[in-house]
Design an enzyme around this catalytic site. Sequence first.
Site, PDB file in Angstrom:
ATOM      1  N   HIS A  84       0.835  -1.208   0.000  1.00  0.00           N
ATOM      2  CA  HIS A  84       0.000   0.000   0.000  1.00  0.00           C
ATOM      3  C   HIS A  84       0.868   1.256   0.000  1.00  0.00           C
ATOM      4  O   HIS A  84       1.712   1.423   0.875  1.00  0.00           O
ATOM      5  CB  HIS A  84      -0.911   0.022   1.238  1.00  0.00           C
ATOM      6  CG  HIS A  84      -2.094  -0.883   1.114  1.00  0.00           C
ATOM      7  ND1 HIS A  84      -3.265  -0.697   1.804  1.00  0.00           N
ATOM      8  CD2 HIS A  84      -2.283  -1.987   0.357  1.00  0.00           C
ATOM      9  CE1 HIS A  84      -4.130  -1.637   1.469  1.00  0.00           C
ATOM     10  NE2 HIS A  84      -3.554  -2.448   0.605  1.00  0.00           N
TER      11      HIS A  84
ATOM     12  N   TYR B 209      -9.256   5.529   7.574  1.00  0.00           N
ATOM     13  CA  TYR B 209      -9.361   5.908   8.990  1.00  0.00           C
ATOM     14  C   TYR B 209     -10.408   7.010   9.071  1.00  0.00           C
ATOM     15  O   TYR B 209     -10.244   8.051   8.425  1.00  0.00           O
ATOM     16  CB  TYR B 209      -8.027   6.446   9.510  1.00  0.00           C
ATOM     17  CG  TYR B 209      -6.951   5.400   9.669  1.00  0.00           C
ATOM     18  CD1 TYR B 209      -6.170   4.988   8.584  1.00  0.00           C
ATOM     19  CD2 TYR B 209      -6.694   4.816  10.907  1.00  0.00           C
ATOM     20  CE1 TYR B 209      -5.177   4.031   8.734  1.00  0.00           C
ATOM     21  CE2 TYR B 209      -5.693   3.859  11.065  1.00  0.00           C
ATOM     22  CZ  TYR B 209      -4.945   3.473   9.979  1.00  0.00           C
ATOM     23  OH  TYR B 209      -3.957   2.521  10.129  1.00  0.00           O
TER      24      TYR B 209
ATOM     25  N   PRO C 154      -3.930   0.504  18.946  1.00  0.00           N
ATOM     26  CA  PRO C 154      -3.735  -0.049  17.595  1.00  0.00           C
ATOM     27  C   PRO C 154      -3.767   0.981  16.462  1.00  0.00           C
ATOM     28  O   PRO C 154      -3.405   0.648  15.337  1.00  0.00           O
ATOM     29  CB  PRO C 154      -4.887  -1.041  17.449  1.00  0.00           C
ATOM     30  CG  PRO C 154      -5.903  -0.592  18.433  1.00  0.00           C
ATOM     31  CD  PRO C 154      -5.176   0.046  19.563  1.00  0.00           C
TER      32      PRO C 154
ATOM     33  N   LYS D  63       1.363   0.026  15.146  1.00  0.00           N
ATOM     34  CA  LYS D  63       2.798   0.002  15.439  1.00  0.00           C
ATOM     35  C   LYS D  63       3.241  -1.178  16.320  1.00  0.00           C
ATOM     36  O   LYS D  63       4.441  -1.446  16.438  1.00  0.00           O
ATOM     37  CB  LYS D  63       3.211   1.307  16.133  1.00  0.00           C
ATOM     38  CG  LYS D  63       3.150   2.519  15.218  1.00  0.00           C
ATOM     39  CD  LYS D  63       4.243   2.453  14.160  1.00  0.00           C
ATOM     40  CE  LYS D  63       4.106   3.488  13.099  1.00  0.00           C
ATOM     41  NZ  LYS D  63       4.346   3.027  11.749  1.00  0.00           N
TER      42      LYS D  63
ATOM     43  N   TYR E  98       3.949   6.853   9.656  1.00  0.00           N
ATOM     44  CA  TYR E  98       3.107   5.699   9.314  1.00  0.00           C
ATOM     45  C   TYR E  98       3.936   4.617   8.618  1.00  0.00           C
ATOM     46  O   TYR E  98       3.805   3.428   8.946  1.00  0.00           O
ATOM     47  CB  TYR E  98       1.937   6.140   8.425  1.00  0.00           C
ATOM     48  CG  TYR E  98       0.844   5.105   8.340  1.00  0.00           C
ATOM     49  CD1 TYR E  98      -0.231   5.125   9.225  1.00  0.00           C
ATOM     50  CD2 TYR E  98       0.887   4.087   7.389  1.00  0.00           C
ATOM     51  CE1 TYR E  98      -1.230   4.165   9.161  1.00  0.00           C
ATOM     52  CE2 TYR E  98      -0.102   3.117   7.313  1.00  0.00           C
ATOM     53  CZ  TYR E  98      -1.155   3.166   8.204  1.00  0.00           C
ATOM     54  OH  TYR E  98      -2.131   2.207   8.137  1.00  0.00           O
TER      55      TYR E  98
HETATM   56  C1  PHB Z   1      -5.802  -4.141  11.014  1.00  0.00           C
HETATM   57  O1  PHB Z   1      -5.806  -4.479   9.818  1.00  0.00           O
HETATM   58  O2  PHB Z   1      -6.181  -4.916  11.888  1.00  0.00           O
HETATM   59  C2  PHB Z   1      -5.324  -2.789  11.385  1.00  0.00           C
HETATM   60  C3  PHB Z   1      -4.819  -1.960  10.393  1.00  0.00           C
HETATM   61  C4  PHB Z   1      -4.388  -0.695  10.715  1.00  0.00           C
HETATM   62  C5  PHB Z   1      -4.464  -0.251  12.007  1.00  0.00           C
HETATM   63  C6  PHB Z   1      -4.940  -1.083  13.012  1.00  0.00           C
HETATM   64  C7  PHB Z   1      -5.380  -2.361  12.693  1.00  0.00           C
HETATM   65  O3  PHB Z   1      -4.071   1.007  12.299  1.00  0.00           O
END
Ligand code: PHB
Length: 400
Positions: free
Chosen positions: A72, A205, A297, A301, A389
């Site tokens: 990505h 997000y 989460p 990280k 990120y």
């Molecule tokens: C996930 O795919 O579980 C996931 C992805 C990004 C995040 C947190 C969890 O920031």
Amino acid sequence: MRTQVAIIGAGPSGLLLGQLLYKAGIDTVIIERQSPDYVLGRIRAGVLEQVTVDLLDEVGVSERMLQEGLVHGGFEMLFQGRRHRIDMHSLTGGKHVMVYGQTEVTRDLMDARRAAGLPSVYNAANVSVHDFDGSQPAVRYETDGPHGKQQHRLQCDFIAGCDGFHGVCRASVPASAITEYEKVYPFGWLGVLADVPPVSHELIYANTERGFALCSMRSATRSRYYVQCELNDKVERWSDDAFWAELRSRLDPEAREHLVTGPSLEKSIAPLRSFVAEPMRFGRLFLAGDAAHIVPPTGAKGLNLAATDVKFLSAAFIDHYRDRSAAGIDGYSERCLRRVWRAARFSWWLTSLMHRFPDSAGFGQKVQEAELDYLVHSEVASRSLAENYVGLPLNFGSGR
Ligand code: PHB
Ligand code: APR
């Protein structure tokens, strides 16, 4: 029984450390409290930084990830009903992340350890760590034998505490020797895994009136979604239909239209916490991964920090055995903590920016909106987000 490094815990930290040490010719035994199936049943985040991808490659465990993982180069921030793309690739000079589930990373590492014939003890009960303040530490544990419980003692040079937040290693350190920093957030994440195509080809997000939401994925046919929920919410209160309706209400019109729903394969609620224990070394006991720190989460990280901890730890043991140098061991804690606090800062910041807080309806929320607006319209601000990120380089800021 004797080994050079006793590793407590067969999560990603313990398994990757085992593999790094195996490649360096250092003996390990892994002691894990649960069964392999239980370990593989845990669903966790799935975004790997380049540093983590490189480490898996270094230990020869990247084949399936490189085939099945999704590269990505960007992600989207949704607020006030509109999506804004953060073009990580162009903002960071060509960097990207790999979307590949932690469960799969664990499975690949487990398979590699088994294929190499390295010793692992699963279903170990009453694991305890001893004498790590002296020169001859030991681990005691029990297994089920044909005639009842069997007691074992594993003598070693070092103990690696890779046993997660609720493990025995950090708990065995005298309280006076450790400082703990903690922040608990006033909400949780309700997560669903489902065999449906992702709503979008990149992660979304979302900061919405009804709370945070995240659209993530495991593959082109498997999605992982989350919605912010109350801290004391119960997963039993959420039918699949209720979850999909809540998620849909937090999306923009286009995503709402594209959302494909289906039965959940897994559904769970996780609390959000920031936690750091200092230092990460106590004599011959070393903490790594979730045993030493937890990040919320948001930004994914956790696994990446675990991977860099064990990279530094393996380098320390290699210094010791190969070069007879204590430099790596003496510098381990400081080297890790610098990176840990940078990720703790980023995860806390992204969490604060994206969630609805019960006590910040007025001013706090207006400031959040202004920051989001600034973030997506200022290249400098977007670049800072993208740089963190994709992950900072292994030795960022140290000049090494
Ligand atoms: C996930 O795919 O579980 C996931 C992805 C990004 C995040 C947190 C969890 O920031
Ligand atoms: N004895 C032996 N093993 C134990 C004990 C114990 N007393 N206590 C816990 N364990 C095992 C757990 O069963 C688990 O398999 O230690 C392992 C720790 O694994 P994780 O919790 O996955 O922690 P870690 O390997 O550091 O991985 C960090 O996992 O929690 C996520 O977000 C986090 O992605 C990050 C990653």
